[in-house]
Enzyme design. Structure first.
Site, PDB file in Angstrom:
ATOM      1  N   GLU A 173       5.192 -87.130  17.952  1.00 20.98           N
ATOM      2  CA  GLU A 173       5.421 -86.012  18.910  1.00 20.98           C
ATOM      3  C   GLU A 173       4.146 -85.118  18.685  1.00 20.98           C
ATOM      4  O   GLU A 173       4.129 -84.186  17.793  1.00 20.98           O
ATOM      5  CB  GLU A 173       6.654 -85.094  18.276  1.00 20.98           C
ATOM      6  N   ASP A 185       7.712 -85.253  13.686  1.00 19.30           N
ATOM      7  CA  ASP A 185       7.827 -84.113  14.522  1.00 19.30           C
ATOM      8  C   ASP A 185       6.475 -83.385  14.101  1.00 19.30           C
ATOM      9  O   ASP A 185       5.703 -83.454  13.088  1.00 19.30           O
ATOM     10  CB  ASP A 185       8.980 -83.525  13.698  1.00 19.30           C
TER      11      ASP A 185
END
Ligand code: BGC
Ligand code: MG
Length: 530
Positions: A261, A202
């Site tokens: 990401e 993330d």
């Protein structure tokens, strides 16, 4: 498909947003046992791997992307034994499991942040605490804005400010502190030891901030993410972290993979995250962001392939996820949006590289646009007084069967209300209907496995730099070659098949290079899409 050592190069990876996939205990929130019970759907769909969004202990200020304990399962989702069972059950079905890791920030309830607020000596150094500016330090230390709206700084009762690029409940970690890197290496090992096959990282572009935390000098900063360099995202220093994680991943029998990401201003900047000694894949959000325009899509496809191929990595293709409006709705909604979404899915699955499928897109689910404000949970919505970040509409629990909500989601209700009329979109309703979107995805994924030229690029491409292949020229290193096509139409070949992608409202007649094997259009003669 690709030899097991390289399974990730052409894998189709299914994103499970855990709280909205399947609920086993009737509390209206999806959970790990629910995922395990529904794994046969994924095996039958024909995907290669499952990515699970965060299920760790969390106050859920941002759907679990605010982690208070990285090594424990939140009771909302089950316990460690459920995680273990899920991984084993997935492996038994031939599905690999990727879990989220959230290294840019912790929850404000993480023991480290609690210690920092309590004034424990040295504890604030693990985060970004600074004095404010102006009289009595009443202004934030710089002008950075939170991705969710408002300043990226909050003040503690003793007058210091701390940085949070997302919600105030998500304080940013200071990755220059050695304990931070050590702790995350240990967290990665914890889940790798449990048997997971990789991590979705993330905010992989966020952990390192520009020295001195310089002002930007203007607002509307969230709109610039991924378009230009920013002092809080895509700093060169993040690559050192990814290199160390790659070494850690490679120390396990595998391969175990890392997926970034990352929001970068260009395909070239994004490709830096997937250099041979960094992560394996990075989400290609340029494809997702591309409007319904054949030429624009071709440019994105060419540039994405060229950039990743030049570093020996596969390109990824993503149409939807838990942060964006579902693509049926982005492409116009209704019958037209669905027709476009089906065509885009076949295009994505025909391209070289790895593809991501977000839960419910195989059912052709649209965005739920009319959720009552009181039901919404997205911090972006709550922090912008309803102006921004409508991420709840793509997170509505998916329909499995039955005529009424919760449509087989679980024995209780659903944490977000499901629309009337989703009975016709359920897995049960679509199964066996040859015109359904679910059967289209199943057929496409079966074809992807059956046709050697689909999915897997030919041997040796990974080492070769170059472009996707020019019009009428030799195929590029991905085995892909563009053929001339009318405006609004893309036509390319890969070994053993051709793909026609028609963005025009009417069918086109092309000198078909072969027999149509699969069409996204409900009427056979309309498409010849693959
Ligand atoms: C996740 C979001 C989350 C944010 C902060 C993202 O990129 O996908 O859902 O809100 O990171 O963790
Ligand atoms: Mg539950």
């Amino acid at each position: 498909m690709t030899a097991s050592g390289d399974w990730w190069r052409d894998a189709v990876i299914y994103q499970v947003y855990v709280r909205s996939f399947a609920d086993s205990d009737g509390d209206g929130v999806g959970d790990l046992r629910g995922v395990r019970e529904r794994l046969p759907h994924l095996a039958r769909l024909g995907v290669d791997a499952v990515w699970l969004t965060p299920f760790y202990v969390s106050p859920q200020a941002d759907g679990g992307y605010d982690v208070a304990d990285y090594r424990a399962v939140d009771p909302l989702f089950g316990d460690l034994a459920d995680a273990d069972d899920l991984v084993r059950a997935a492996h038994a079905l031939g599905l690999r499991v990727i879990v989220d890791v959230v290294p840019n920030h912790t929850s404000d309830q993480h023991p480290w942040f609690r210690a920092a607020l309590a004034g424990e000596p040295g504890a604030r150094e693990r985060y970004h605490f600074h004095p404010g500016r102006g009289a009595a330090g009443a202004q934030p230390p710089n002008d950075w804005e939170s991705v969710f709206g408002g300043p990226a700084w909050s003040r503690t009762p003793d007058g210091q400010w701390y940085l949070h690029l997302f919600a105030p409940e998500q304080p940013d970690l200071n990755w220059e502190h050695p304990e931070v890197a050590e702790e995350f290496a240990s967290v990665l090992r914890f889940w790798l030891d449990l048997g997971i096959d990789g991590f979705r990282v993330d905010v992989a572009h966020g952990m390192v901030k520009a020295p001195g935390l310089p002002d930007l000098g203007h607002g509307a900063q969230a709109t610039l993410i991924g378009t230009q360099p920013l002092p809080f995202f895509d700093q060169d220093g993040v690559h050192e972290i990814h290199r160390s994680w790659r070494r850690l991943l490679d120390s396990y029998e595998g391969p175990r993979i890392g997926v970034a990401e990352a929001w970068a201003p260009s395909s070239e900047r994004l490709a830096l995250y997937v250099r041979p000694d960094e992560l394996h894949q990075a989400f290609n959000f340029r494809f997702l962001k591309c409007p319904w325009d054949a030429e624009g899509m071709r440019t994105v496809i060419d540039e994405s392939l060229a950039a990743t191929t030049s570093v020996g990595a596969p390109t990824t293709w993503v149409l939807s996820n838990h942060d964006v409006v579902r693509h049926v709705t982005r492409y116009g909604g209704g019958a037209r949006g669905l027709a476009r979404a089906r065509a885009a899915a076949l295009l994505m699955l025909a391209l070289p590289g790895s593809a991501y499928v977000y839960q419910g897109e195989e059912l052709g689910l649209p965005e739920v646009l009319d959720l009552p404000d009181a039901a919404r949970k997205d911090p972006a919505f709550l922090r912008s007084a309803g102006q921004d970040g409508l991420r709840d509409g793509c997170r509505v629990p998916i329909p499995w069967s039955g005529a009424q909500p919760p449509y087989g989601f679980g024995p209780g209700g659903s944490w977000l209300p499901q629309p009337a009329g989703w009975d016709g979109l359920s897995v049960a309703a679509q199964t066996g209907d040859p015109h359904s979107t679910l059967e289209l995805y199943r057929a496409a994924l079966e074809l992807r496995r059956a046709l050697p030229g689909l999915g897997a690029p030919e041997a040796g491409w990974a080492q070769t730099a170059g472009e996707a292949g020019s019009e009428d020229g030799a195929p590029g290193p991905t085995g892909m070659r563009w053929l001339p096509a009318p405006e609004g139409v893309l036509l390319f070949t890969r070994p053993g098949f051709a793909c026609t992608f028609n963005t025009r409202p009417t069918p086109v007649e092309l000198p078909a290079p072969g027999r149509p094997v699969l069409s996204s259009a409900p009427v056979e003669t309309d498409g010849r899409t693959v």
